[in-house]
Design a protein around this motif. Structure first.
Motif, mmCIF file in Angstrom:
data_model
loop_
_atom_site.group_PDB
_atom_site.id
_atom_site.type_symbol
_atom_site.label_atom_id
_atom_site.label_comp_id
_atom_site.label_asym_id
_atom_site.label_seq_id
_atom_site.Cartn_x
_atom_site.Cartn_y
_atom_site.Cartn_z
ATOM 1 N N THR A 1 0.836 -1.197 0.000
ATOM 2 C CA THR A 1 0.000 0.000 0.000
ATOM 3 C C THR A 1 0.867 1.240 0.000
ATOM 4 O O THR A 1 2.074 1.176 0.258
ATOM 5 C CB THR A 1 -0.953 0.009 1.209
ATOM 6 O OG1 THR A 1 -1.960 1.010 0.996
ATOM 7 C CG2 THR A 1 -0.219 0.299 2.507
ATOM 8 N N ILE A 2 0.239 2.351 -0.326
ATOM 9 C CA ILE A 2 0.876 3.656 -0.325
ATOM 10 C C ILE A 2 0.262 4.456 0.818
ATOM 11 O O ILE A 2 -0.954 4.432 1.007
ATOM 12 C CB ILE A 2 0.629 4.389 -1.660
ATOM 13 C CG1 ILE A 2 0.933 3.480 -2.846
ATOM 14 C CG2 ILE A 2 1.425 5.678 -1.716
ATOM 15 C CD1 ILE A 2 -0.295 2.821 -3.455
ATOM 16 N N ILE A 3 1.096 5.131 1.571
ATOM 17 C CA ILE A 3 0.565 5.925 2.678
ATOM 18 C C ILE A 3 -0.252 7.086 2.118
ATOM 19 O O ILE A 3 0.239 7.903 1.335
ATOM 20 C CB ILE A 3 1.696 6.441 3.580
ATOM 21 C CG1 ILE A 3 2.411 5.258 4.257
ATOM 22 C CG2 ILE A 3 1.157 7.410 4.616
ATOM 23 C CD1 ILE A 3 1.541 4.419 5.167
ATOM 24 N N GLU B 1 -0.793 -0.152 12.263
ATOM 25 C CA GLU B 1 -2.044 -0.850 11.986
ATOM 26 C C GLU B 1 -1.911 -1.765 10.780
ATOM 27 O O GLU B 1 -2.389 -2.909 10.795
ATOM 28 C CB GLU B 1 -3.164 0.163 11.764
ATOM 29 C CG GLU B 1 -4.530 -0.476 11.495
ATOM 30 C CD GLU B 1 -5.639 0.546 11.327
ATOM 31 O OE1 GLU B 1 -6.817 0.134 11.296
ATOM 32 O OE2 GLU B 1 -5.340 1.756 11.228
ATOM 33 N N LEU B 2 -1.246 -1.303 9.753
ATOM 34 C CA LEU B 2 -1.136 -2.073 8.519
ATOM 35 C C LEU B 2 -0.231 -3.285 8.671
ATOM 36 O O LEU B 2 -0.536 -4.374 8.175
ATOM 37 C CB LEU B 2 -0.628 -1.166 7.391
ATOM 38 C CG LEU B 2 -1.637 -0.121 6.898
ATOM 39 C CD1 LEU B 2 -0.941 0.994 6.138
ATOM 40 C CD2 LEU B 2 -2.707 -0.780 6.034
ATOM 41 N N ILE B 3 0.886 -3.140 9.373
ATOM 42 C CA ILE B 3 1.774 -4.293 9.504
ATOM 43 C C ILE B 3 1.180 -5.336 10.451
ATOM 44 O O ILE B 3 1.403 -6.540 10.273
ATOM 45 C CB ILE B 3 3.206 -3.893 9.922
ATOM 46 C CG1 ILE B 3 3.244 -3.266 11.308
ATOM 47 C CG2 ILE B 3 3.832 -2.989 8.876
ATOM 48 C CD1 ILE B 3 4.669 -2.973 11.793
ATOM 49 N N GLU B 4 0.418 -4.902 11.425
ATOM 50 C CA GLU B 4 -0.245 -5.872 12.288
ATOM 51 C C GLU B 4 -1.328 -6.636 11.530
ATOM 52 O O GLU B 4 -1.662 -7.765 11.893
ATOM 53 C CB GLU B 4 -0.834 -5.168 13.507
ATOM 54 C CG GLU B 4 0.244 -4.714 14.496
ATOM 55 C CD GLU B 4 -0.336 -4.025 15.716
ATOM 56 O OE1 GLU B 4 -1.577 -3.823 15.758
ATOM 57 O OE2 GLU B 4 0.448 -3.682 16.623
ATOM 58 N N ALA B 5 -1.841 -6.029 10.469
ATOM 59 C CA ALA B 5 -2.828 -6.713 9.628
ATOM 60 C C ALA B 5 -2.172 -7.643 8.613
ATOM 61 O O ALA B 5 -2.874 -8.367 7.909
ATOM 62 C CB ALA B 5 -3.674 -5.686 8.896
ATOM 63 N N GLY B 6 -0.844 -7.609 8.511
ATOM 64 C CA GLY B 6 -0.151 -8.545 7.636
ATOM 65 C C GLY B 6 0.325 -7.971 6.324
ATOM 66 O O GLY B 6 0.645 -8.726 5.401
ATOM 67 N N ALA C 1 -2.360 -1.353 -3.380
ATOM 68 C CA ALA C 1 -3.621 -0.620 -3.333
ATOM 69 C C ALA C 1 -3.504 0.441 -2.249
ATOM 70 O O ALA C 1 -3.167 0.126 -1.106
ATOM 71 C CB ALA C 1 -4.776 -1.565 -3.036
ATOM 72 N N GLY C 2 -3.764 1.687 -2.617
ATOM 73 C CA GLY C 2 -3.780 2.764 -1.631
ATOM 74 C C GLY C 2 -5.172 2.894 -1.050
ATOM 75 O O GLY C 2 -5.497 2.341 0.004
ATOM 76 N N GLY C 3 -6.049 3.597 -1.775
ATOM 77 C CA GLY C 3 -7.434 3.694 -1.339
ATOM 78 C C GLY C 3 -8.112 2.348 -1.268
ATOM 79 O O GLY C 3 -9.008 2.126 -0.445
ATOM 80 N N GLY D 1 -11.990 -0.490 7.627
ATOM 81 C CA GLY D 1 -10.679 0.031 7.971
ATOM 82 C C GLY D 1 -9.542 -0.638 7.225
ATOM 83 O O GLY D 1 -9.720 -1.655 6.548
ATOM 84 N N PRO D 2 -8.325 -0.063 7.340
ATOM 85 C CA PRO D 2 -7.175 -0.562 6.591
ATOM 86 C C PRO D 2 -6.825 -2.018 6.866
ATOM 87 O O PRO D 2 -6.430 -2.742 5.952
ATOM 88 C CB PRO D 2 -6.045 0.372 7.030
ATOM 89 C CG PRO D 2 -6.725 1.626 7.456
ATOM 90 C CD PRO D 2 -8.025 1.175 8.066
ATOM 91 N N ALA D 3 -6.944 -2.447 8.108
ATOM 92 C CA ALA D 3 -6.602 -3.841 8.420
ATOM 93 C C ALA D 3 -7.505 -4.803 7.662
ATOM 94 O O ALA D 3 -7.043 -5.811 7.097
ATOM 95 C CB ALA D 3 -6.714 -4.087 9.924
ATOM 96 N N ALA D 4 -8.796 -4.483 7.605
ATOM 97 C CA ALA D 4 -9.712 -5.311 6.831
ATOM 98 C C ALA D 4 -9.390 -5.227 5.340
ATOM 99 O O ALA D 4 -9.556 -6.209 4.602
ATOM 100 C CB ALA D 4 -11.152 -4.870 7.073
ATOM 101 N N GLY D 5 -8.889 -4.065 4.901
ATOM 102 C CA GLY D 5 -8.496 -3.923 3.512
ATOM 103 C C GLY D 5 -7.350 -4.832 3.143
ATOM 104 O O GLY D 5 -7.329 -5.416 2.047
ATOM 105 N N VAL D 6 -6.374 -4.964 4.035
ATOM 106 C CA VAL D 6 -5.250 -5.881 3.796
ATOM 107 C C VAL D 6 -5.750 -7.316 3.708
ATOM 108 O O VAL D 6 -5.398 -8.068 2.782
ATOM 109 C CB VAL D 6 -4.188 -5.750 4.903
ATOM 110 C CG1 VAL D 6 -3.112 -6.819 4.746
ATOM 111 C CG2 VAL D 6 -3.569 -4.357 4.886
ATOM 112 N N ARG D 7 -6.560 -7.712 4.666
ATOM 113 C CA ARG D 7 -7.060 -9.093 4.672
ATOM 114 C C ARG D 7 -7.897 -9.385 3.433
ATOM 115 O O ARG D 7 -7.828 -10.487 2.861
ATOM 116 C CB ARG D 7 -7.868 -9.339 5.948
ATOM 117 C CG ARG D 7 -7.016 -9.357 7.219
ATOM 118 C CD ARG D 7 -7.809 -9.844 8.418
ATOM 119 N NE ARG D 7 -8.874 -8.907 8.798
ATOM 120 C CZ ARG D 7 -8.701 -7.909 9.670
ATOM 121 N NH1 ARG D 7 -7.513 -7.707 10.228
ATOM 122 N NH2 ARG D 7 -9.708 -7.113 9.986
#
Length: 419
Positions: free
Chosen positions: A151-153, A170-175, A363-365, A373-379
């Motif tokens: 992702t892009i910040i 938050e993002l790294i904890e989501a994997g 994916a950014g947005g 939220g972002p964590a769900a976006g990663v998953r």
């Protein structure tokens, strides 16, 4: 004598044979008139050679102005021209000056695009190329057998170092596997580079100590040359694994100097690419562009993505991915960075068209704007790719994994019935 061969798409008011000869002369031992010293022996050794001409269509209007009176017709052709490697030495800027250089100024052309070029293995061996590439980036992130998810910040600018670090946490904890600065974020007053590196790497290093896995963060070091060197050193000292360069902003010489240091993976952002490529009969094709930067040593290179937010058609994106993953030159593929308006629902078509997981899928947005939220976006992105590689289309993926309906509704519309 080994030779470098370039392929061009041309449009000319002259016969293509004449225009090709002008190109060869202008870019080697010739000029507009015979000069002393231009011996037959010299020309045999150093002159460029027209190797092939494939006639295409004829049109009534020029693609770009020629500065000359209108012609009755303009002829298009694909041509190949070669040069002895002795003309270059191991010199990428001279290679670019020869393969492109004054060509775009020549009045005999109303259209000219460098499509591709090939270099002999012996000449290419002077360049190391990507230090990490596909295999090295996988080793650094400990990701095998699937795309790296990145992702892009966002927002691009405005966040403080502390706010950015909290988002990274938050993002790294989501994997997440990979994160990067936006190309607009380098060393602004609201987020000084050193402070941003310290804040982000504190989070990443703590995570790595706890889990044994270090996500990659590409810090944008695009700047004046001395500042880029200092910022590179800062990332190394902080335990980082990657930096980002805006390639068209820093140029081949500065880019290669950074790549040659070899301690960090180089994420190559091609922002500004459209001015080089977007016109179908002017500029440069991606096959040629990625070879310049592969020889320079970039490890990762942007290619847009399927159904992207920009102008580029899917066929062009697929060809760019294939060009990055080709082994030559140097036998060292570049990791394609699939980006620009991506979310998980494009994964099935990306897999269907490319049949590869050797991608950095960003994916950014598409991650950070997920409804949960972002964590769900990663998953969600991870799940979309699982479904894609299993051969599912979008509807089948949502039927198999109902939680994907949220991202589909947010980014891609209502789900269709599974077939």
């Amino acid at each position: 004598m080994e030779r470098i061969t370039a392929t061009y798409l041309i449009e000319t008011p002259n016969e293509p044979e004449r225009a090709a000869a002008v190109l060869a002369g202008e870019q080697s031992s010739g000029t507009f008139v015979a000069v002393p010293g231009e011996s037959a022996e010299l020309k045999a050794r150093f002159a460029a050679r027209v190797e092939r001409i494939k006639h295409l269509e004829t049109v009534a209007q020029p693609t770009v102005p020629t500065g000359r009176a209108p012609a009755a017709a303009y002829h298009r052709a694909e041509i190949e021209v070669s040069w002895a490697v002795e003309n270059f030495g191991a010199n990428l800027p001279t290679l670019m000056s020869t393969l492109q250089g004054n060509l775009y100024e020549i009045a005999q052309f109303s259209g000219l695009k460098l499509l591709d070029f090939t270099v002999p293995a012996g000449w290419g061996a002077a360049f190391r190329g990507p230090q990490f590439g596909v295999a090295g980036c996988r080793a650094l992130t400990q990701v095998q057998d699937r795309p790296l998810i990145g992702t892009i910040i966002k927002p691009s600018v405005g966040l403080s170092p502390a706010q950015t670090a909290a988002m990274v946490q938050e993002l790294i904890e989501a994997g997440i596997d990979f994160l990067k600065d936006d190309e607009l974020m380098a060393n602004p007053p609201h987020s000084p580079f050193d402070e941003r590196v310290d804040a982000i790497m504190a989070v990443i290093n703590t995570h790595a100590e706890r889990t044994g896995r270090k996500p990659m963060y590409a810090f944008n070091i695009t700047d004046e040359f001395d500042a880029m060197q200092r910022h590179y050193d800062k990332v190394v000292a902080a335990g980082g694994t990657a930096v980002m360069l805006s390639l068209n902003s820093v140029g081949l010489v500065a880019g290669k100097a950074i790549c040659d240091r070899g301690m960090l993976a180089i994420h190559g952002h091609r922002n500004g690419w459209g001015m080089l490529n977007r016109h179908p009969l002017w500029g440069m094709g991606f096959a040629a562009y990625q070879k310049y930067w592969r020889l320079a040593g970039v490890d990762q290179l942007h290619v847009n993505g399927i159904a992207n937010k920009f102008w580029e058609p899917d066929d062009s994106v697929v060809a760019a991915i294939s060009a990055c993953l080709a082994t030559e030159p140097l036998g060292r593929p570049v990791l394609p960075v699939v980006s620009s308006g991506q979310w998980g629902g494009q994964a099935p078509e990306t897999w269907r068209r490319t049949q590869t997981v050797d991608l950095l899928y960003m994916a950014g947005g598409g991650i950070q704007a997920h409804p949960q939220g972002p964590a769900a976006g990663v998953r969600a992105l991870q799940r979309w790719w699982e479904a894609a590689v299993a051969g599912m289309d979008v509807a089948a993926a949502v039927a198999r994994y109902p939680e994907l309906a949220q991202s589909l509704e947010k980014f891609g519309g209502k789900p269709k019935a599974a077939s």
